[in-house]
Design a protein around this motif. Structure first.
Motif, PDB file in Angstrom:
ATOM      1  N   GLN A   1       0.925  -1.076  -0.161  1.00  0.00           N
ATOM      2  CA  GLN A   1      -0.048  -0.046  -0.161  1.00  0.00           C
ATOM      3  C   GLN A   1       0.748   1.221   0.041  1.00  0.00           C
ATOM      4  O   GLN A   1       1.886   1.286   0.778  1.00  0.00           O
ATOM      5  N   LYS A   2       0.315   2.199  -0.768  1.00  0.00           N
ATOM      6  CA  LYS A   2       1.148   3.308  -0.772  1.00  0.00           C
ATOM      7  C   LYS A   2       1.182   4.185   0.296  1.00  0.00           C
ATOM      8  O   LYS A   2       0.232   4.075   0.936  1.00  0.00           O
ATOM      9  N   GLU A   3       2.178   5.272   0.400  1.00  0.00           N
ATOM     10  CA  GLU A   3       2.158   6.069   1.602  1.00  0.00           C
ATOM     11  C   GLU A   3       1.929   5.459   2.855  1.00  0.00           C
ATOM     12  O   GLU A   3       1.461   5.836   3.757  1.00  0.00           O
ATOM     13  N   THR A   4       2.671   4.298   3.133  1.00  0.00           N
ATOM     14  CA  THR A   4       2.653   3.806   4.402  1.00  0.00           C
ATOM     15  C   THR A   4       3.939   3.271   4.877  1.00  0.00           C
ATOM     16  O   THR A   4       5.074   3.357   4.034  1.00  0.00           O
ATOM     17  N   SER A   5       4.322   3.140   6.030  1.00  0.00           N
ATOM     18  CA  SER A   5       5.796   2.716   6.567  1.00  0.00           C
ATOM     19  C   SER A   5       6.091   1.488   6.069  1.00  0.00           C
ATOM     20  O   SER A   5       7.051   1.157   6.020  1.00  0.00           O
ATOM     21  N   GLN A   6       4.959   0.548   5.895  1.00  0.00           N
ATOM     22  CA  GLN A   6       5.353  -0.710   5.474  1.00  0.00           C
ATOM     23  C   GLN A   6       6.081  -0.701   3.933  1.00  0.00           C
ATOM     24  O   GLN A   6       7.036  -1.352   3.901  1.00  0.00           O
ATOM     25  N   LEU A   7       5.658   0.309   3.166  1.00  0.00           N
ATOM     26  CA  LEU A   7       6.419   0.107   1.850  1.00  0.00           C
ATOM     27  C   LEU A   7       8.009   0.579   2.146  1.00  0.00           C
ATOM     28  O   LEU A   7       8.702  -0.053   1.708  1.00  0.00           O
ATOM     29  N   GLN A   8       8.245   1.419   2.829  1.00  0.00           N
ATOM     30  CA  GLN A   8       9.746   1.921   3.071  1.00  0.00           C
ATOM     31  C   GLN A   8      10.469   0.645   3.974  1.00  0.00           C
ATOM     32  O   GLN A   8      11.430   0.459   3.487  1.00  0.00           O
ATOM     33  N   LYS A   9       9.656  -0.055   4.792  1.00  0.00           N
ATOM     34  CA  LYS A   9      10.400  -1.103   5.432  1.00  0.00           C
ATOM     35  C   LYS A   9      10.596  -2.398   4.235  1.00  0.00           C
ATOM     36  O   LYS A   9      11.699  -2.832   4.532  1.00  0.00           O
ATOM     37  N   VAL A  10       9.847  -2.539   3.570  1.00  0.00           N
ATOM     38  CA  VAL A  10       9.883  -3.521   2.384  1.00  0.00           C
ATOM     39  C   VAL A  10      11.222  -3.002   1.533  1.00  0.00           C
ATOM     40  O   VAL A  10      12.028  -3.874   1.297  1.00  0.00           O
ATOM     41  N   LEU A  11      11.256  -1.831   0.994  1.00  0.00           N
ATOM     42  CA  LEU A  11      12.241  -1.275   0.392  1.00  0.00           C
ATOM     43  C   LEU A  11      13.517  -1.288   0.885  1.00  0.00           C
ATOM     44  O   LEU A  11      14.373  -1.745   0.388  1.00  0.00           O
ATOM     45  N   THR A  12      13.627  -1.188   2.324  1.00  0.00           N
ATOM     46  CA  THR A  12      14.724  -1.192   2.937  1.00  0.00           C
ATOM     47  C   THR A  12      15.327  -2.719   3.092  1.00  0.00           C
ATOM     48  O   THR A  12      16.687  -2.804   3.029  1.00  0.00           O
ATOM     49  N   TYR A  13      14.538  -3.479   3.316  1.00  0.00           N
ATOM     50  CA  TYR A  13      14.839  -4.867   3.449  1.00  0.00           C
ATOM     51  C   TYR A  13      15.367  -5.568   2.203  1.00  0.00           C
ATOM     52  O   TYR A  13      16.360  -6.282   2.346  1.00  0.00           O
ATOM     53  N   ILE A  14      14.700  -4.980   1.156  1.00  0.00           N
ATOM     54  CA  ILE A  14      15.224  -5.602  -0.260  1.00  0.00           C
ATOM     55  C   ILE A  14      16.666  -4.945  -0.439  1.00  0.00           C
ATOM     56  O   ILE A  14      17.474  -5.775  -0.718  1.00  0.00           O
ATOM     57  N   GLN A  15      16.990  -3.794   0.074  1.00  0.00           N
ATOM     58  CA  GLN A  15      18.190  -3.129  -0.072  1.00  0.00           C
ATOM     59  C   GLN A  15      19.347  -3.885   0.690  1.00  0.00           C
ATOM     60  O   GLN A  15      20.194  -4.311   0.195  1.00  0.00           O
ATOM     61  N   HIS A  16      18.924  -4.299   2.046  1.00  0.00           N
ATOM     62  CA  HIS A  16      19.844  -4.966   2.847  1.00  0.00           C
ATOM     63  C   HIS A  16      20.011  -6.326   2.455  1.00  0.00           C
ATOM     64  O   HIS A  16      21.339  -6.973   2.520  1.00  0.00           O
ATOM     65  N   SER A  17      19.061  -7.046   2.084  1.00  0.00           N
ATOM     66  CA  SER A  17      19.017  -8.363   1.561  1.00  0.00           C
ATOM     67  C   SER A  17      19.430  -9.015   0.231  1.00  0.00           C
ATOM     68  O   SER A  17      19.777  -9.882  -0.088  1.00  0.00           O
ATOM     69  N   GLY A  18      19.446  -7.784  -0.744  1.00  0.00           N
ATOM     70  CA  GLY A  18      20.083  -8.012  -1.874  1.00  0.00           C
ATOM     71  C   GLY A  18      19.131  -8.723  -2.744  1.00  0.00           C
ATOM     72  O   GLY A  18      19.713  -9.563  -3.827  1.00  0.00           O
TER      73      GLY A  18
ATOM     74  N   TRP B   1      34.225  -1.795  12.670  1.00  0.00           N
ATOM     75  CA  TRP B   1      33.044  -1.262  12.113  1.00  0.00           C
ATOM     76  C   TRP B   1      32.718  -1.601  10.754  1.00  0.00           C
ATOM     77  O   TRP B   1      33.343  -1.101   9.803  1.00  0.00           O
ATOM     78  N   LEU B   2      31.817  -2.678  10.515  1.00  0.00           N
ATOM     79  CA  LEU B   2      31.702  -3.082   9.376  1.00  0.00           C
ATOM     80  C   LEU B   2      30.795  -2.277   8.334  1.00  0.00           C
ATOM     81  O   LEU B   2      30.295  -1.290   8.734  1.00  0.00           O
ATOM     82  N   TYR B   3      30.729  -2.649   7.036  1.00  0.00           N
ATOM     83  CA  TYR B   3      29.834  -1.924   6.174  1.00  0.00           C
ATOM     84  C   TYR B   3      28.446  -1.881   6.575  1.00  0.00           C
ATOM     85  O   TYR B   3      27.972  -2.981   7.117  1.00  0.00           O
ATOM     86  N   LEU B   4      27.505  -0.639   6.379  1.00  0.00           N
ATOM     87  CA  LEU B   4      26.639  -0.339   7.089  1.00  0.00           C
ATOM     88  C   LEU B   4      25.336  -1.416   6.878  1.00  0.00           C
ATOM     89  O   LEU B   4      24.586  -1.976   7.754  1.00  0.00           O
ATOM     90  N   ASP B   5      25.188  -1.990   5.839  1.00  0.00           N
ATOM     91  CA  ASP B   5      24.240  -3.040   5.348  1.00  0.00           C
ATOM     92  C   ASP B   5      24.389  -4.298   5.969  1.00  0.00           C
ATOM     93  O   ASP B   5      23.518  -5.142   6.112  1.00  0.00           O
ATOM     94  N   THR B   6      25.645  -4.632   6.156  1.00  0.00           N
ATOM     95  CA  THR B   6      26.049  -5.984   6.754  1.00  0.00           C
ATOM     96  C   THR B   6      25.548  -5.963   8.237  1.00  0.00           C
ATOM     97  O   THR B   6      24.846  -6.623   8.890  1.00  0.00           O
ATOM     98  N   MET B   7      25.589  -4.699   8.865  1.00  0.00           N
ATOM     99  CA  MET B   7      25.082  -4.657  10.373  1.00  0.00           C
ATOM    100  C   MET B   7      23.734  -4.555  10.375  1.00  0.00           C
ATOM    101  O   MET B   7      23.088  -5.208  11.090  1.00  0.00           O
ATOM    102  N   ASN B   8      23.281  -3.968   9.418  1.00  0.00           N
ATOM    103  CA  ASN B   8      21.615  -3.823   9.138  1.00  0.00           C
ATOM    104  C   ASN B   8      20.917  -5.317   9.008  1.00  0.00           C
ATOM    105  O   ASN B   8      19.969  -5.672   9.798  1.00  0.00           O
ATOM    106  N   ILE B   9      21.797  -6.169   8.298  1.00  0.00           N
ATOM    107  CA  ILE B   9      21.156  -7.549   7.959  1.00  0.00           C
ATOM    108  C   ILE B   9      21.362  -8.358   9.427  1.00  0.00           C
ATOM    109  O   ILE B   9      20.474  -9.017   9.922  1.00  0.00           O
TER     110      ILE B   9
END
Length: 497
Positions: free
Chosen positions: A113-130, A215-223
């Motif tokens: 759903q557009k304009e929701t926090s869920q969308l940003q969470k999904v896009l961020t997780y895709i970024q982190h998980s590749g 101090w590792l690469y930021l997305d490694t720490m996020n995962i």
């Protein structure tokens, strides 16, 4: 020859130029970098593509719109395309997304759903998980659907032999059997897959702490944050004493230690021999991100249980393929767990493999030429009055720790980070090298590391204090040294003095 060997590349041009599958983008002025980070419309108008895990590729945007029309999706939802149906299930389960779309497509699609926090969470997780969908996959699909007129022309290896070429090259370089190597659609997906595997193992052995050493690469720490409730970060990779004291109490609760050799961007190296002894004492697997070291600068096969490498970098050398690899070491304790680490890896599109297979044939030669140039550039910087600090590998202290792991005594990892005694903007804007994210390219590539990786921290007093604590200068320039004539590289830097 009149004029500079290097020419300024316009803002928003792909790096490499005129390549639709490029993973980097030109940001020749510091104002471009700041405009990109602050989402300035004028800057974003010029920068239409960037590193694919951070900015949606133009072909993926076209594909998402096409799928939206094809399946009559209403405007309340955003179409998100993924590398596989497996990735769809992962995200749907993680974020309780019930509005999955029933499609007949060879890739993953979910509705958010557009304009929701869920969308940003999904896009961020895709970024982190590749688990991004490949730009070459999207290109093929759009071409067959008649939505683009041409396929980008590039040199590739034969489809039948390409995967074996890549796997065989890595197997030989890391001294491992081919069955111990799995390709992933990005370096981050390799890290993600290993962390997921470690997460599965902890439920069996009762060990539930993951240690990040350095101090590792930021997305490694996020995962790691996504998958381990209990974790411990030791920012100073040089201070092994703190780790040793911690392990005396918690050693048998630790699932694994993950580190970078050397670290990004300060090129710090742990005492690898002492670290391995600690791992052996407490029966802890050691995971090493070897992207910077490459298997041709440092031989770490006596120390790591698992390697992860971003093949996007030195293995590719041209910044036009997003790919990674998980390499399990046959010598160490997790070789029997192959399936547990490989089952989380996302599929890799064959055309990406074909392109990398063409480029990886020059991997060793490329690394050795870059290493030679790096050594010469370090020696030049040592004579420069305008240089404040130089960060590189291998320095004298590192050689004590790595004397038996270096391929040869003159082996330099192809990255140098520097700070200046002059205003950073003045220096950055004056140089005509390619400037943008990524590294490991045959063309010299500069990145204002802290501005692009930690821009939010540069804007607040608290953030600046934190950067000081982890010894990360704001005005740090990371130099990925290329294979151009070293005299031309040095000549370009002489413009600063």
């Amino acid at each position: 020859m009149n004029g500079s060997f290097f020419k300024e590349i316009p803002t928003g041009e792909t790096l490499p130029p005129n390549n639709i599958h490029a993973v980097s983008v030109s940001m020749p002025k510091l104002e471009d970098v700041i405009g990109y980070e602050e989402q300035n419309p004028k800057t974003l108008e010029k920068i239409k593509s960037a590193y694919p895990r951070f900015v949606l590729h133009p072909y993926l945007k076209i594909l998402a719109n096409y799928i939206k029309e094809k399946y009559h999706v209403c405007d309340n939802y955003e179409i998100v395309v993924l590398s596989s149906p497996k990735a769809v299930k992962l995200l749907s389960d993680k974020y309780y997304i019930n509005n999955k779309i029933e499609i007949d497509e060879p890739f993953g699609v979910i509705l958010v759903q557009k304009e929701t926090s869920q969308l940003q969470k999904v896009l961020t997780y895709i970024q982190h998980s590749g688990c991004n969908l490949s730009s070459r996959f999207a290109e093929d699909y759009l071409y067959k659907a008649g939505l683009i007129k041409n396929l980008f022309k590039e040199k590739v290896e034969n489809k039948k032999t390409a995967k074996n070429t890549v796997i065989e090259t890595l197997a030989k370089a890391y001294k491992q059997p081919k069955k111990n190597i799995c390709l992933t659609p990005s370096g981050m997906n390799a890290v993600y897959s290993v962390v997921r595997g470690l997460n599965s193992i902890q439920s069996h052995n009762g060990r539930d702490i993951l240690i990040q050493f350095g101090w590792l690469y930021l997305d490694t720490m996020n995962i790691v944050n996504h998958h381990f409730q209990r974790q411990k970060i030791f920012p100073d990779i040089k201070n092994l004493d703190l780790l040793e004291e911690y392990l005396k109490i918690n050693g048998f609760k630790v699932t694994a230690i993950i580190t970078e050799i050397p670290t990004n961007p300060l090129l710090k190296c742990a005492n690898i021999k002492a670290l391995r002894k600690l791992c052996d004492k407490y029966n802890i697997p050691l995971v090493i991100d070897s992207t910077f070291a490459t298997p041709y600068n440092l031989d770490l096969t006596s120390y790591a249980d698992i390697f992860v490498e971003s093949l996007t970098k030195f293995a590719c050398g041209n910044a036009d393929v997003l790919m990674g690899a998980v390499i399990l070491n046959k010598k160490h304790r997790l070789s029997h767990m192959t399936e547990e680490f490989f089952r989380h890896c996302e599929p890799v599109f064959i055309k990406d493999i074909q392109r990398l297979a063409f480029e990886i044939k020059n991997y060793e030669k490329r690394v050795k030429k870059i290493s030679k140039n790096t050594k010469a550039l370090v020696e030049y910087f040592k004579t420069c009055s305008y240089i404040d600090k130089i960060y590189y590998c291998l320095d004298k202290q590192n050689k004590e720790n790595y004397s038996q792991t270096m391929i040869d005594e003159n082996s330099f990892v192809g990255i140098i980070s520097v700070t200046f005694k002059k205003p950073f903007k003045e220096v950055y804007d004056k140089l005509n090298f390619a400037k943008g994210p990524s590294l490991g390219t045959e063309f010299t590539l500069l990145m204002p590391y802290t501005y692009l990786a930690h821009y939010d921290l540069t804007k607040t007093k608290k953030g600046k204090e934190f950067l000081k604590q982890i010894d990360l200068p704001i005005d740090l320039l990371r130099i990925s040294v290329g294979v151009e004539p070293i005299e031309e590289i040095i000549k370009e830097f002489e413009k600063i003095s």
